[in-house]
Scaffold this active site. Structure first.
Site, PDB file in Angstrom:
ATOM      1  CD  GLU B 129      18.303  15.481   9.038  1.00  0.00           C
ATOM      2  OE1 GLU B 129      18.600  14.665   8.157  1.00  0.00           O
ATOM      3  OE2 GLU B 129      17.698  16.571   8.805  1.00  0.00           O
ATOM      4  CB  SER B 215      -4.578  11.939  16.964  1.00  0.00           C
ATOM      5  OG  SER B 215      -3.565  11.017  17.179  1.00  0.00           O
ATOM      6  CG  HIS B 344       0.301  20.240  10.813  1.00  0.00           C
ATOM      7  ND1 HIS B 344      -0.326  20.811  11.894  1.00  0.00           N
ATOM      8  CD2 HIS B 344       0.024  18.913  10.885  1.00  0.00           C
ATOM      9  CE1 HIS B 344      -0.968  19.856  12.586  1.00  0.00           C
ATOM     10  NE2 HIS B 344      -0.769  18.709  11.983  1.00  0.00           N
ATOM     11  CB  SER B 345       3.333  17.055  11.072  1.00  0.00           C
ATOM     12  OG  SER B 345       2.792  16.584   9.842  1.00  0.00           O
TER      13      SER B 345
HETATM   14  C1  TPP Z   1     -11.127  15.807  15.361  1.00  0.00           C
HETATM   15  C2  TPP Z   1      -9.953  16.024  14.466  1.00  0.00           C
HETATM   16  N1  TPP Z   1     -10.138  16.536  13.240  1.00  0.00           N
HETATM   17  C3  TPP Z   1      -9.087  16.703  12.413  1.00  0.00           C
HETATM   18  C4  TPP Z   1      -7.824  16.362  12.796  1.00  0.00           C
HETATM   19  C5  TPP Z   1      -6.648  16.513  11.824  1.00  0.00           C
HETATM   20  N2  TPP Z   1      -5.746  17.581  12.273  1.00  0.00           N
HETATM   21  C6  TPP Z   1      -4.651  17.320  13.008  1.00  0.00           C
HETATM   22  S1  TPP Z   1      -3.882  18.694  13.494  1.00  0.00           S
HETATM   23  C7  TPP Z   1      -4.986  19.706  12.701  1.00  0.00           C
HETATM   24  C8  TPP Z   1      -4.845  21.187  12.793  1.00  0.00           C
HETATM   25  C9  TPP Z   1      -4.894  21.685  14.198  1.00  0.00           C
HETATM   26  O1  TPP Z   1      -4.616  23.055  14.246  1.00  0.00           O
HETATM   27  P1  TPP Z   1      -4.464  23.856  15.598  1.00  0.00           P
HETATM   28  O2  TPP Z   1      -5.498  23.393  16.583  1.00  0.00           O
HETATM   29  O3  TPP Z   1      -4.445  25.279  15.277  1.00  0.00           O
HETATM   30  O4  TPP Z   1      -3.074  23.370  16.193  1.00  0.00           O
HETATM   31  P2  TPP Z   1      -1.586  23.621  15.612  1.00  0.00           P
HETATM   32  O5  TPP Z   1      -1.281  22.457  14.732  1.00  0.00           O
HETATM   33  O6  TPP Z   1      -1.587  24.902  14.890  1.00  0.00           O
HETATM   34  O7  TPP Z   1      -0.703  23.612  16.799  1.00  0.00           O
HETATM   35  C10 TPP Z   1      -5.937  18.930  12.043  1.00  0.00           C
HETATM   36  C11 TPP Z   1      -7.020  19.452  11.218  1.00  0.00           C
HETATM   37  C12 TPP Z   1      -7.688  15.825  14.085  1.00  0.00           C
HETATM   38  N3  TPP Z   1      -6.477  15.455  14.563  1.00  0.00           N
HETATM   39  N4  TPP Z   1      -8.748  15.670  14.904  1.00  0.00           N
END
Ligand code: TPP
Ligand code: MG
Lengths: 379, 448
Positions: B129, B215, B344-345
């Site tokens: 929020e 990240s 996701h966020s």
């Molecule tokens: C090397 C890299 N590639 C792409 C991203 C962008 N990104 C951030 S989170 C995400 C998905 C990750 O999914 P998962 O590992 O299943 O974790 P969840 O979010 O489901 O907890 C992506 C593609 C990143 N942070 N780092």
């Protein structure tokens, strides 16, 4: 020429106010789109606004990219688009509607693996296809560094031109966005400018993005195409609706002047343009050049301009040390040493990782550029 | 298919005439022994096949160990018949399934687990929020996955070093990271241990053995193996714990990490949160294996699949896994099956790519918090009064924390230049001087 096609970047506020975070963003972008573009229609999977103006339409940068991708798929049945989350339109909405229109065989999600994405793209391209790969953020291109530097760049040379992967284009959003911190803000272009065999292209506006992307896709060499994510929604411009291409390795003088030459690319040009406008008020006439293609770059245009003005300033967001500005500076000093009336100035990012709360301090701002213009002219 | 050549066996008795058939292959006809040895080219290996054939063929001492021969040309199938089952203790109603084996939980631990799960839920609601109000730039919740972080954290020792992804703040919470400490990071203020340098949710705590989040995905995994190797060399009674998502398991670093861990015999516990999605990418677009658990065996690592929404199962499995990792000084892979109930966020709208029904199902019927609550209530360890007390105090505390964090100053400008290196080098000293000059000349460009 000289027209300001940029929406001003909102000055980043210290108390981070923005709601459109770039961390794997998507909804905010589309949300803003639907409120900012009044009459939005879907044309063959491409979002465009309805204000038509002859052969052009007013659109923002991600829509221009979307159109270029649409045309690439439409004009060559052997073209493919793939990457993380591109299927539903991509986290920046650049691939919106494409999977629906061209099918999942040609527009698809890949597993989460950048080295896989680029390696896959090289193989696809080597078989005579146009492979358009998306890396979600330029900050995440590094796992693919080996595939780009050792593979894509040398595929042709090492085989005696028996094989090539010229059909490969790697798109990645780059640069600051106000609140991206270390890993959603980087400008990694200089790494790739050190690699013979690939081209590096960065557009400054929607129209440039469309024309340069289509050229990059169709260029017979692998191209790394960095998109200024800050401008995805912010920059709006009249863009030709039809298929059109802008030449690679040709810089453009976007503002003519006589006292000093400024060279930049991508999002930074809008900041430089503001500095030029302010300098003009102080009676300084600035010439501004958009380099567009960083390698192989158009030295002649820059040289001709510096021969006229006798002064050079380069500006980029990436850290100053080892940035591409250093290469431009060295080359121009070699060619124009006797003509230069002041040292070449560089206004760039600091030699720190890209910060979060101190982003405004890190950035090569308009006033930093303006100060450098003045001290170079008054040297 | 091209030219396929069946190579002759080394023993003369079983020698096959080498046949080469273009376009199509067939079994060599001229066995010296009975024809019945040749079998149709179908089916797949089972261990009994191999045993049957074992005596007839000489085993060859390949590098890495003896491998026996078989006469059939059979491929290992892409999957064994059924999916790897999922270990669970509590049913959807929070009742322990009769006959289930689990580590007995003391009341104190169980209640803390529950309290922390609820706290995490409240934190997520309020911080989300706060982001919506524009007071912080970004946020990401653990909604639906609370049992994974809390259940696993409870089963670990505080000396175990955590290499997190980003959806495991519950581990920090369990270890005592205060609400104020979380909030300071989100606001990037003077008290943030990361000195305001990273986006919100990139927590880290040296004191709590929680390595600062990065990240770029999966990069922490091989690092966890190196750190585990160090613990092993130092004869520590501890392991490293590397968390990752299903998406991250596709990165090269994941595979490097598992292989290194097995080969170096590093005491590292890999915990994969398989929550069905990586942003908009469904697991079926991520891998075609039976999830992540089966990858353990491919690398020579013991593995188990666990119901990630069953806090008791997570606790028990991690407890056991940790004992194996530290006791045997070897890696273990745990795949926890859960679901990312949240977007996701704060930058994502997941209804663009998944059905609301799917989210609702997981949120309503499979949520880990009410499930665990029923179990502790069943044990007489929790009451409605406890529940409302907890929720109201936590909310109050959080609000207070937010006020504090918002009032706090930003870090000192000097911190822009420190920590790039151990000492600030001359180029950065120059840049700091020049920046200060610029600030003096253009104070309006810079926030106070
Ligand atoms: C090397 C890299 N590639 C792409 C991203 C962008 N990104 C951030 S989170 C995400 C998905 C990750 O999914 P998962 O590992 O299943 O974790 P969840 O979010 O489901 O907890 C992506 C593609 C990143 N942070 N780092
Ligand atoms: Mg996931």
């Amino acid at each position: 020429m000289g027209t300001n096609i940029f929406m001003r970047r909102a000055s980043s506020s210290y108390n981070i106010q923005s709601v459109s975070s770039v961390f794997a963003s998507c909804c905010n972008f589309s949300r803003t789109l639907s409120t900012s573009v009044s009459a939005e229609v879907k044309v063959g999977g491409t979002l465009v606004s309805q204000e038509e103006n002859g052969g052009t339409k007013s659109m923002n940068l991600f829509t221009a990219i979307n159109q270029a991708l649409y045309i690439a798929l439409d004009t060559d049945p052997r073209s493919y688009i793939f990457g993380e989350d591109v299927g539903f339109g991509g986290v920046f909405r650049c691939t919106t509607g494409l999977a629906d229109r061209f099918g999942k065989n040609r527009v698809f999600n890949t597993p989460l693996c950048e080295q896989g994405i680029v390696g896959f793209g090289i193989g696809l391209a080597a078989m005579g296809n146009l492979a358009i790969a998306e890396i979600q953020f330029a900050d995440y291109i590094y796992p693919a560094f080996d595939q780009i530097v050792n593979e894509a760049a040398k595929f042709r040379y090492r085989s005696g031109n028996q094989f090539n992967c010229g059909g490969l284009t790697i798109r990645a959003p780059y640069g600051a966005v106000g609140h991206g911190g270390h890993y959603h803000s980087q400008s990694p272009e200089a790494f790739f400018c050190h690699v013979p065999g690939i081209k590096v292209v960065i557009p400054r506006s929607p129209k440039e993005a469309k024309g340069l992307l289509l050229s990059s896709i169709r260029d017979p060499n692998p191209v790394v195409f960095f998109e200024p994510k800050w401008l995805y929604r912010l920059a709006v411009e009249e863009v030709p609706v039809d298929d059109f291409m802008l030449p690679l390795s040709e810089a453009e003088v976007i503002r003519e002047g006589s006292d000093i030459t400024l060279v930049g690319w991508g999002a930074q040009l809008s900041i430089m343009e503001q500095a030029c406008a302010d300098a003009e008020k102080d009676g300084i006439s600035c010439e501004l050049i958009d380099l567009k293609t960083l390698i192989p770059w158009d030295k002649e245009t820059v040289e001709a301009s510096v021969r006229k003005t006798g002064r050079l300033l380069i500006s980029h967001e990436a850290p100053v040390t080892g940035g591409f500005g250093a290469e431009i500076s060295a080359s121009i000093v070699e060619r124009c040493f006797m003509r230069l009336e002041a040292p070449v100035a560089r206004v760039c990012g600091l030699d720190t990782p890209f910060p979060l709360v101190f982003e405004p301090f890190y950035m090569p701002t308009k006033n930093k550029i303006l100060d450098a213009i003045k001290s170079t002219v008054n040297y | 298919m091209g030219l396929l050549r069946v190579l002759s066996q080394t023993t003369t008795k079983h020698r096959l005439n080498a046949v080469s058939v273009l376009g199509k292959f067939r079994i060599a006809q001229s066995f010296h022994r009975s024809e019945s040895t040749a079998r149709p080219l179908e089916g797949s290996y089972s261990s009994s096949d191999v045993d049957d054939e074992h005596d007839d063929f000489q085993a060859l001492d390949f590098p890495g160990g003896k491998v026996s021969f078989v006469s059939q040309l059979k491929f290992i199938p892409e999957a064994s018949g059924s999916r790897v089952p999922c270990y669970r203790v509590l049913d959807d109603h929070g009742c322990a399934i009769s006959g289930s084996r689990f580590h007995q939980l003391e009341k104190e631990i169980a209640v803390k687990m529950y309290r922390d799960m609820v706290t995490l839920e409240i934190m997520d609601t309020i911080f989300y929020e706060v982001q919506r109000q524009g007071r912080i730039s970004f946020y990401l919740t653990s909604t639906g996955e609370e049992a994974v972080a809390i259940g696993s954290a409870a089963a670990l020792s505080p000396d175990d070093v955590i290499f997190p992804q980003y959806r495991e703040p519950g581990v920090l919470l369990w270890r005592g990271f205060s609400l104020q400490e979380f909030t300071n990071q989100l606001f990037g203020n003077k008290e943030d241990y990361g000195k305001g340098r990273q986006m919100p949710i990139h927590y880290g705590s040296r004191e709590l053995n929680y390595v600062t989040i990065s990240s770029p995905l999966a990069t922490q995994l091989p690092q966890a193996v190196g750190a585990a190797y160090s613990l092993k060399m130092d004869n520590k009674n501890a392991c490293t714990v590397a968390y990752m998502g299903d998406g991250s398991s596709s990165e090269g670093d994941f595979h490097a990490a598992l292989n290194f861990a097995a080969v170096m015999e590093a005491p590292v516990l890999f915990i994969c949160r398989n929550n069905g999605w990586a942003i908009s990418t469904h697991v079926s677009e991520q891998f075609r294996s039976d999830g992540v658990v089966v990858k353990g065996q491919a690398y020579g690592i013991q593995s188990i699949r666990v119901d990630g929404n069953d806090a008791l199962a997570v606790y028990s499995a991690i407890k056991e896994a940790r004992e194996m990792v530290v006791g045997e000084q070897k890696p273990v892979l745990v795949e926890v099956m859960t679901y990312r109930v949240s977007h996701h966020s704060t930058s994502d709208d997941s209804t663009k790519y998944r059905h609301v029904d799917e989210i609702e199902h997981w949120n309503k019927t499979r949520s880990p918090i009410p499930r665990f609550r029923k179990w502790i209530e069943g044990n007489g360890w929790w009451s409605d009064q406890d529940e409302s007390d907890l929720r109201s105090t936590m909310r109050k505390q959080l609000m207070q924390t937010l006020q504090e964090a918002g009032k706090m100053e930003k870090p000192d400008l000097a911190t822009l230049f420190t920590d790039v290196y151990h000492h600030v080098p001359s180029n950065l000293k120059e840049q700091e001087t020049s920046l200060k000059e610029t600030i003096k000349n253009h104070p309006k460009d810079y926030p106070k």
